[in-house]
Design an enzyme around this catalytic site. Structure first.
Site, short mmCIF file in Angstrom:
data_model
loop_
_atom_site.label_atom_id
_atom_site.label_comp_id
_atom_site.label_asym_id
_atom_site.label_seq_id
_atom_site.Cartn_x
_atom_site.Cartn_y
_atom_site.Cartn_z
N CYS A 33 26.88 16.87 109.12
CA CYS A 33 25.46 16.63 109.37
C CYS A 33 24.59 17.87 109.28
O CYS A 33 23.37 17.76 109.28
CB CYS A 33 25.28 16.00 110.75
SG CYS A 33 25.74 17.11 112.08
N CYS A 102 29.82 14.39 116.87
CA CYS A 102 28.99 15.39 117.56
C CYS A 102 29.80 16.16 118.60
O CYS A 102 29.49 17.32 118.89
CB CYS A 102 27.79 14.72 118.21
SG CYS A 102 26.82 13.73 117.06
#
Ligand code: FES
Length: 129
Positions: A33, A102
């Site tokens: 990302c 994440c």
């Protein structure tokens, strides 16, 4: 949907900042990302005394960095290396499936910093032998 713990850590992140006299400091990125983290560790007597960080990333990246900094404090280097993304996500009450990566950001940065620390120790030992 984020858990209450994720929202709490995202809105009130712990241990944000720099450590001027850090034992090790690195930048670490999540390739999937583009989010990134600066991580600073203070290590004394083989124990992580403090972790601080600056994160450029999503709410889950901030929350996982926050709780990782709490979970790692007081652990030996070996114990810190055993911390997993799953443990961090579980401590936050879980993460949405599309946000599990994440948790890799903080734990990955932590482990990369610890490996830098250990390689410096090995190098110093070789130089002194
Ligand atoms: Fe990149 Fe969360 S979307 S770390």
């Amino acid at each position: 949907m984020y858990s209450p713990a994720v929202i709490e850590h995202f809105t009130n992140p712990r241990n944000v900042g720099y450590i001027e006299d850090a034992t090790v400091a690195i930048q670490y990125g999540e390739p999937s990302c583009g989010d990134c983290l600066l991580v600073f560790l203070k290590i004394e007597e083989d124990t992580v005394r403090e972790m601080k960080y600056k994160v450029l990333g999503c709410a889950a990246a901030i929350a996982t960095a926050s709780i990782t900094s709490e979970m790692v404090t007081g652990r030996t280097v070996d114990e810190a290396l055993e911390l997993t993304e799953e443990q961090v996500a579980k401590a936050l009450g879980g993460l949405p499936p599309d946000k599990m990566h994440c948790s890799n950001l903080a734990v990955g940065a932590l482990k990369a910093a610890l490996r830098v620390y250990l390689s410096r120790l090995e190098q110093a030992a070789e130089e002194n032998s």
